[in-house]
Design an enzyme around this catalytic site. Structure first.
Site, short mmCIF file in Angstrom:
data_model
loop_
_atom_site.label_atom_id
_atom_site.label_comp_id
_atom_site.label_asym_id
_atom_site.label_seq_id
_atom_site.Cartn_x
_atom_site.Cartn_y
_atom_site.Cartn_z
CG ASP A 45 -1.84 1.18 1.27
OD1 ASP A 45 -2.97 1.03 0.77
OD2 ASP A 45 -1.46 2.26 1.77
CE1 TYR A 50 0.92 7.92 2.33
CE2 TYR A 50 1.32 5.64 1.77
CZ TYR A 50 0.54 6.60 2.36
OH TYR A 50 -0.62 6.24 3.00
CE LYS A 75 -3.57 4.77 0.41
NZ LYS A 75 -2.16 4.67 0.85
CG HIS A 108 -4.41 9.83 0.09
ND1 HIS A 108 -3.08 9.67 -0.21
CD2 HIS A 108 -4.52 9.48 1.39
CE1 HIS A 108 -2.42 9.25 0.86
NE2 HIS A 108 -3.29 9.13 1.86
P1 NAD Z 1 0.63 1.67 12.09
O1 NAD Z 1 -0.45 1.66 13.10
O2 NAD Z 1 0.85 0.50 11.20
O3 NAD Z 1 1.94 2.04 12.90
C1 NAD Z 1 3.20 1.98 12.35
C2 NAD Z 1 4.20 2.07 13.49
O4 NAD Z 1 3.96 1.01 14.42
C3 NAD Z 1 5.60 1.83 12.95
O5 NAD Z 1 6.22 3.05 12.65
C4 NAD Z 1 6.29 1.13 14.09
O6 NAD Z 1 6.91 2.07 14.91
C5 NAD Z 1 5.19 0.50 14.87
N1 NAD Z 1 5.17 -0.97 14.71
C6 NAD Z 1 5.00 -1.68 13.57
N2 NAD Z 1 5.04 -2.99 13.82
C7 NAD Z 1 5.25 -3.13 15.14
C8 NAD Z 1 5.38 -4.24 16.01
N3 NAD Z 1 5.29 -5.49 15.54
N4 NAD Z 1 5.58 -4.01 17.32
C9 NAD Z 1 5.65 -2.75 17.80
N5 NAD Z 1 5.52 -1.66 17.04
C10 NAD Z 1 5.34 -1.84 15.72
O7 NAD Z 1 0.43 3.00 11.26
P2 NAD Z 1 0.64 3.52 9.77
O8 NAD Z 1 1.98 3.17 9.22
O9 NAD Z 1 0.27 4.93 9.81
O10 NAD Z 1 -0.47 2.71 8.97
C11 NAD Z 1 -0.22 1.58 8.15
C12 NAD Z 1 -0.36 1.95 6.70
O11 NAD Z 1 -1.64 2.56 6.46
C13 NAD Z 1 0.62 3.01 6.21
O12 NAD Z 1 1.92 2.55 6.03
C14 NAD Z 1 -0.06 3.44 4.93
O13 NAD Z 1 0.16 2.48 3.92
C15 NAD Z 1 -1.51 3.46 5.37
N6 NAD Z 1 -1.98 4.82 5.77
C16 NAD Z 1 -2.94 5.43 5.05
C17 NAD Z 1 -3.41 6.68 5.39
C18 NAD Z 1 -4.49 7.32 4.59
O14 NAD Z 1 -4.79 8.49 4.78
N7 NAD Z 1 -5.11 6.60 3.69
C19 NAD Z 1 -2.86 7.38 6.49
C20 NAD Z 1 -1.86 6.74 7.22
C21 NAD Z 1 -1.43 5.46 6.88
#
Ligand code: NAD
Length: 278
Positions: A45, A50, A75, A108
């Site tokens: 994704d 990004y 997106k 998005h």
């Molecule tokens: P997330 O909740 O996946 O959090 C990511 C953070 O969690 C990482 O930086 C890391 O520090 C921590 N983490 C990951 N795996 C872990 C583990 N096993 N143990 C402990 N900590 C851990 O948040 P995200 O990255 O914001 O969301 C996931 C994906 O969603 C993004 O990468 C993106 O592709 C998407 N996204 C979309 C939007 C949107 O507006 N559509 C906004 C934000 C994110």
């Protein structure tokens, strides 16, 4: 590692778990995505904003994995909703990704103050008709936005990608999705680490009862709710941890305890409210 797939309302299917690359810097994206593919992820994704589509594309090209085994989402960014901008934007994304088509293209954010999300959605329908994306959907759309795009075009998005984690479950939007056949993709599934989700009694006790990590418990909760997830980590050991969530199940009681985390004092939405993003 077999990752289950879900069927979308257009007949295509999507792997329920993937790898997200929000905040993965451009110069790290190729390595991170290569490691994720190595760990078994097949669904990536990304998004134009990004700034890492080229790195994602380079990792795909180098992997040698057949295109039809991969599921790639990107997106449309907020400043490209008007006129023919969406048509140009998808071409630019495809060229950066090195692909003829993506599997899923999303609007998005609705940017409601600009009142151009219905136009953007109409353009997405054309993009799908031209085969540049196999499926189309939206992100960060609230119920009034969803109702409007469906009323104006008669086309229901395949997914709505929204902020969703145990302390912020967006039950009105998930209920609308269930009623209209729109699958929910949870972004920020771990709450982006912005509150102590892993320290809650519900998550900590499910982790000790199942012998899994708190992150695995939370990801498993999303999967059992029927949501699509793509946790982000640039650390290979966490990539492997986050995909290793298919060999156990949370009980009804463990699920109910996590369900009850919304509302949770001192936490809730960790990102921007869609009406404030314009
Ligand atoms: P997330 O909740 O996946 O959090 C990511 C953070 O969690 C990482 O930086 C890391 O520090 C921590 N983490 C990951 N795996 C872990 C583990 N096993 N143990 C402990 N900590 C851990 O948040 P995200 O990255 O914001 O969301 C996931 C994906 O969603 C993004 O990468 C993106 O592709 C998407 N996204 C979309 C939007 C949107 O507006 N559509 C906004 C934000 C994110």
């Amino acid at each position: 590692m077999t990752i289950p797939t879900l069927e979308l309302n257009d007949g295509n299917s999507i792997p329920q778990l993937g790898f997200g690359v929000f905040l993965v810097p451009a110069d790290e994206a190729e390595r991170a995505v290569s490691e994720a593919l190595e760990a078994g992820y097949r669904h990536i994704d990304t998004a134009a904003i990004y700034g890492n589509e080229e790195g994602v594309g380079a990792a795909i090209a180098k992997s040698g994995i057949a295109r039809d085994e991969l599921y790639i989402t990107t997106k449309l960014w907020n400043d490209r909703h008007d006129a023919d901008e969406p048509d140009k934007a998808i071409e630019e994304s495809l060229s950066k990704l090195g692909l003829d088509a993506v599997d899923l293209y999303l609007v998005h954010w609705p940017t409601p103050a600009k009142d151009n999300y219905a136009h953007a959605w109409e353009k997405m329908i054309g993009i799908r008709e031209r085969g540049l994306s196999r499926s189309i959907g939206v992100s960060n759309h609230l119920v009034p936005h969803l109702e409007r795009i469906v009323a104006e075009t008669g086309v229901t998005p395949a997914v709505n990608q929204i902020e969703l984690h145990p302390a912020y479950q967006q039950r009105d939007i998930t209920a609308w999705g269930a009623e209209h056949g729109v699958l929910i993709e949870s972004w920020g599934p771990l709450g982006q680490g912005k509150y102590d989700l892993f320290g809650t009694e519900a998550v900590a006790s499910a982790a000790s009862e199942t012998g899994k990590t708190p992150a695995q418990v939370v990801l498993r909760w999303h999967l059992q709710k029927g949501f699509i997830v793509f946790p982000k980590s640039v650390r290979p050991e966490r990539m492997r941890e986050n995909i290793d969530v298919f060999g156990f199940e949370l009980s009804d009681a463990q699920m109910a305890a996590i369900d009850a985390l919304d509302p949770l004092d001192g936490s809730g939405r960790v990102g921007t409210h869609p009406n404030d993003m314009n």
